[in-house]
Structure formats: structure tokens, C-alpha cells
Design an enzyme around this catalytic site. Structure first.
Site, PDB file in Angstrom:
ATOM      1  N   SER A  50      72.128  82.735  26.912  1.00 42.03           N
ATOM      2  CA  SER A  50      71.298  81.527  26.844  1.00 42.03           C
ATOM      3  C   SER A  50      69.955  81.842  26.185  1.00 42.03           C
ATOM      4  O   SER A  50      69.247  80.933  25.768  1.00 42.03           O
ATOM      5  CB  SER A  50      71.085  80.940  28.247  1.00 42.03           C
ATOM      6  OG  SER A  50      70.657  81.938  29.141  1.00 42.03           O
ATOM      7  N   GLU A 186      80.620  78.002  36.630  1.00 44.95           N
ATOM      8  CA  GLU A 186      79.631  77.101  36.032  1.00 44.95           C
ATOM      9  C   GLU A 186      80.164  75.686  35.919  1.00 44.95           C
ATOM     10  O   GLU A 186      81.254  75.436  35.398  1.00 44.95           O
ATOM     11  CB  GLU A 186      79.216  77.620  34.630  1.00 44.95           C
ATOM     12  CG  GLU A 186      78.193  76.691  33.978  1.00 44.95           C
ATOM     13  CD  GLU A 186      77.456  77.289  32.784  1.00 44.95           C
ATOM     14  OE1 GLU A 186      77.620  78.481  32.489  1.00 44.95           O
ATOM     15  OE2 GLU A 186      76.678  76.534  32.158  1.00 44.95           O
TER      16      GLU A 186
HETATM   17  O1  KIV Z   1      73.711  82.868  29.554  1.00 46.04           O
HETATM   18  C1  KIV Z   1      73.467  82.412  30.674  1.00 46.04           C
HETATM   19  O2  KIV Z   1      72.330  82.014  30.970  1.00 46.04           O
HETATM   20  C2  KIV Z   1      74.546  82.335  31.635  1.00 46.04           C
HETATM   21  C3  KIV Z   1      74.243  81.725  32.958  1.00 46.04           C
HETATM   22  C4  KIV Z   1      74.107  80.267  32.804  1.00 46.04           C
HETATM   23  C5  KIV Z   1      75.258  82.072  33.987  1.00 46.04           C
HETATM   24  O3  KIV Z   1      75.632  82.721  31.361  1.00 46.04           O
END
Ligand code: KIV
Length: 275
Positions: A50, A186
Site C-alpha cells: 500500500s 481483508e
Molecule cells: O499493503 C497493505 O497495506 C496490506 C494491508 C492492507 C494488509 O496488505
């Protein structure tokens, strides 16, 4: 006992042993200062892909590279002394073959000091998870909404509703049996998250899932309210840093334009002769 109550950073096995006990606390982290802030409070920090959307302004996680994960993993590791660090495997770094996945997982662990990697996918990734675990790479699995599959899932929709529930349970079982030490769930319904949590041996880490999961994770910038225009239903905002920060920048701009900043207390004078 929470894993952060230990003197040394927890290992993946310690996180696994927290199944059914005190909920596991985790957040994403991308920088050293943010990692420092969460170190005393979280059992593990996830250097999530992310980072591409949160810090680099990318439209999805698909453009995130190994180099970005290494750079942010190194930064986060400098801010952690008690919490365990997990690094995400970016899109394209593990799907092609088990050998390719091992090469990239080993590279991420060696370059960042991460205790484990996370990868997305259910039944189709089970062989890869088993291959990595057998070769010394602890794996956190991630099922439900898997953002790297955004284009095949048709967007960021809730997963596992209705007839899709059994497939999701099968995914969670497969990654559990393959040896994942924890499984991120998720954006799935709460009853389904509770069922998976009851049925698998690995702890479940929920995000948009259920308080009944064995632990929770959020994107740190979301829970700190860094974005004024992005409010997913599953995020609780514990601060409004976006608003506070913008107001502070506006006040600074006004001060500069009015020559109120810098003020006398911010200035350096000549030293008095002989002082
Ligand atoms: O990349 C991320 O932030 C994630 C979380 C949302 C679990 O995979």
C-alpha cells in the site's frame, strides 16, 4: 501476553502462538519515524505494498517494485526494536514460479532484515507458501480482497458474500495447511471471518473483517486521518492529521507572507566580542 511485552522482537512463531489469545496488534509502516511511533504498541509492523498508493500517489499497488519494498523495509527496520517486521512481496515478484518467489523473498529478507514476507492469494498460492516455508521463509498469507488482483476481482468489493463464501474458506484452509504463520482477511463479511478464524490453525489478522479475528491491521495513514478525501467504512480514524497538517501549513504560509515568521526567537545574533 502481547508479543511486544517480550524483551526481543517476536518471531513469526510467537505471533502464531497468539492464536485465540490477546488480540494481535499491527499497522502498516513505511518510514522510520512512523515505525518508531508504533514500535512499543504493535506486535508487528507490515511494510505493505500500500506504500505505493499511500506515499507515492500510485493509482493501485500494481506499480510497486522490489526496489521500493527494499527501500521502505530498510527505513522501517531502523525504527523498530520490539515489534516484528513483515514485508509485502510486490505484484509480479512471486506468482511466476516457486523458485522466482524464493529468490525474491530471500532478497527482501536479506536486504531489509524482515522476519517474514506476506503474499496475496489462496489455493493457487498454497504450493508457493509451502515451498517458501520449507526453505526458511515464514509467510503471512492474505486472502479475501487481494488488492493486487484488483483487475480480476472487478474492484475493491467485499469478498465472500453468498455462494462465494465456500471458495474463500477453501482459500484460507489451503494457505493454513501450506504453513502460513498468520492469514490476513481483508474486506469480507464478519460471520465469514469468524468462521475462518474458528476453522484454521493460524491466527487471522482482520482488516474490514471482524473483531473476532485473532488480530487487526490498518493502514497507518488511514487510522491517523492523513487523507481528507478517503474514508473507507472499515477504518476508524484515531486522529485527523490531514486536517491538522493542512491548517498548520496554511498558518505558516500566512505568517511568511505577513513577515511574522521567522520571529526574533528564531534568529541568530552575532556573538558579543569576547563572549
Ligand atoms: O499493503 C497493505 O497495506 C496490506 C494491508 C492492507 C494488509 O496488505
Amino acid at each position: 501476553m502481547s508479543a511486544t511485552a517480550q524483551k526481543t522482537a517476536p518471531m513469526p512463531g510467537d505471533i502464531r502462538a497468539m492464536k485465540g489469545g490477546t488480540p494481535i496488534v499491527s499497522l502498516t509502516a513505511y518510514t522510520t519515524p512512523m515505525a518508531r511511533m508504533m514500535d512499543a504498541h504493535c506486535d508487528f509492523a507490515l511494510v505493505g505494498d500500500s506504500v505505493g498508493m499511500v506515499l507515492h500517489g500510485l493509482p493501485s499497488t500494481l506499480g510497486v517494485t522490489m526496489e521500493m519494498m527494499v527501500m521502505h523495509g530498510r527505513a522501517v527496520s531502523r525504527g523498530l526494536s520490539r515489534a516484528m517486521m513483515v514485508v509485502d512481496m510486490p505484484f509480479g515478484s512471486y506468482e511466476e514460479s516457486t523458485a522466482h518467489a524464493f529468490r525474491n523473498a530471500a532478497h527482501l529478507m536479506a536486504e531489509t532484515g524482515a522476519a517474514a514476507v506476506k503474499l496475496e492469494g489462496g489455493r493457487h498460492m498454497a504450493d508457493t507458501i509451502a515451498f517458501l516455508v520449507a526453505r526458511g521463509v515464514p509467510v503471512m498469507a492474505h486472502v479475501g480482497l487481494t488488492p493486487q488482483s484488483l483487475n480480476t476481482l472487478g474492484g475493491y468489493k467485499v469478498q465472500g458474500r453468498g455462494d462465494a463464501a465456500e471458495a474463500l474458506v477453501a482459500d484460507a484452509r489451503a494457505v493454513d495447511e501450506a504453513g502460513a504463520f498468520a492469514v490476513v482477511l481483508e474486506k469480507i463479511t464478519a460471520p465469514l471471518a469468524d468462521r475462518i478464524t474458528a476453522e484454521i490453525a493460524a491466527p487471522t489478522i482482520g482488516i474490514g473483517a471482524s473483531p473476532g479475528c485473532d488480530g487487526q491491521i490498518l493502514v497507518v495513514d488511514d487510522m491517523l486521518g492523513m487523507f481528507t478525501d478517503f474514508r473507507p467504512k472499515f477504518v476508524k480514524r484515531y486522529a485527523q492529521l490531514g486536517q491538522t497538517g493542512e491548517a498548520a501549513i496554511a498558518a505558516y504560509a500566512e505568517d511568511v507572507r505577513a513577515r511574522r515568521f521567522p520571529a526574533s526567537e528564531h534568529l541568530f545574533a552575532e556573538k558579543a566580542p569576547g563572549a
